[in-house]
Enzyme design. Structure first.
Site, mmCIF file in Angstrom:
data_model
loop_
_atom_site.group_PDB
_atom_site.id
_atom_site.type_symbol
_atom_site.label_atom_id
_atom_site.label_comp_id
_atom_site.label_asym_id
_atom_site.label_seq_id
_atom_site.Cartn_x
_atom_site.Cartn_y
_atom_site.Cartn_z
ATOM 1 C CG HIS A 36 37.108 34.911 4.193
ATOM 2 N ND1 HIS A 36 37.471 34.319 5.458
ATOM 3 C CD2 HIS A 36 38.198 34.616 3.334
ATOM 4 C CE1 HIS A 36 38.793 33.686 5.221
ATOM 5 N NE2 HIS A 36 39.027 34.087 4.052
ATOM 6 C CD GLU A 37 37.373 33.986 -0.207
ATOM 7 O OE1 GLU A 37 38.890 34.365 -0.591
ATOM 8 O OE2 GLU A 37 37.149 33.112 0.377
ATOM 9 C CB CYS A 88 41.818 31.515 5.884
ATOM 10 S SG CYS A 88 42.698 32.626 4.203
ATOM 11 C CG LEU A 89 41.479 27.378 1.246
ATOM 12 C CD1 LEU A 89 41.289 27.422 -0.355
ATOM 13 C CD2 LEU A 89 41.387 26.247 1.950
ATOM 14 N N GLY A 136 36.042 29.148 -0.923
ATOM 15 C CA GLY A 136 36.324 30.690 -1.612
ATOM 16 C C GLY A 136 37.814 30.714 -1.809
ATOM 17 C CG HIS A 189 41.860 36.820 1.135
ATOM 18 N ND1 HIS A 189 43.097 36.598 1.875
ATOM 19 C CD2 HIS A 189 40.995 35.792 1.087
ATOM 20 C CE1 HIS A 189 42.891 35.600 2.506
ATOM 21 N NE2 HIS A 189 41.755 34.995 2.213
ATOM 22 C CD GLN A 210 43.038 33.025 -0.164
ATOM 23 O OE1 GLN A 210 41.815 33.119 -0.856
ATOM 24 N NE2 GLN A 210 42.982 31.935 0.957
HETATM 25 ZN ZN ZN Z 1 40.848 33.579 3.103
#
Ligand code: ZN
Length: 175
Positions: free
Chosen positions: A138-139, A96-97, A50, A142, A55
């Site tokens: 999660h997304e 998380c990226l 995701g 953000h 991000q």
């Molecule tokens: Zn993340």
């Protein structure tokens, strides 16, 4: 709006854009569509499941997911809204990226219903009580400036303290 989508890159903690509350976007804007497609590309390059627009340093309410068992595998969610089931919760490890090297346990509701606009500009809704439901939460976090480190357990807080501090220090020192 002029935006070179090819130049968009994934940003890391503690970039302040990750802490902003993102704003809704116009699903009919061709730039929004181009950004969403670029996000899918970046998500795959980074081998993530995701990716949310903050991000890539855009404070917009868009995220994309890539869940192997989902149909279609890649999906775009514009201006998403979540309804969470509050009866059943589960704890799973998440990464998380934007937080490379950090994996922490996060407790979230099992069941989620999502409403969003797709890449085709059409509204859709879905329900899930598994992996996808977790990615959505999660997304969506953000989009509200919330990161997994805000939801981690006290044990993970201790375990990641040094790594997070090092990330803040190296960000201060500049590239
Ligand atoms: Zn993340």
């Amino acid at each position: 709006m002029t935006l070179n989508v090819e130049q968009l890159r994934i940003v890391s903690y503690p970039d302040p854009v990750l802490r902003q509350k993102a704003t809704p976007v116009d699903p009919a804007d061709p730039t929004v569509r181009a950004v969403a497609l670029r996000m899918i590309e970046l998500m795959h390059e980074a081998e993530g499941v995701g990716l949310a627009a903050p991000q890539i340093a855009l404070s917009w309410r868009i995220f994309v997911t890539n869940a192997r068992d989902a149909d279609p595998v890649d999906r775009v969610y514009i201006n998403p809204r979540l309804a969470l089931g509050r009866d059943d919760w589960c704890t799973e490890e998440e990464g998380c990226l934007s937080l490379p090297g950090i994996h922490v346990k996060v407790r979230r509701p099992h069941w989620v219903r999502i409403e969003a606009i797709g890449l085709d500009g059409e509204p859709f809704s879905m329900e899930d009580d598994g992996f996808l439901a977790r990615i959505w939460q999660h997304e969506n976090d953000h989009l509200d400036g919330v990161l997994i480190i805000d939801r981690m357990t006290p044990i993970d807080r201790l375990a990641t303290r040094k790594l997070l501090r090092d990330m803040r220090v190296s960000a201060e020192a500049g590239p």
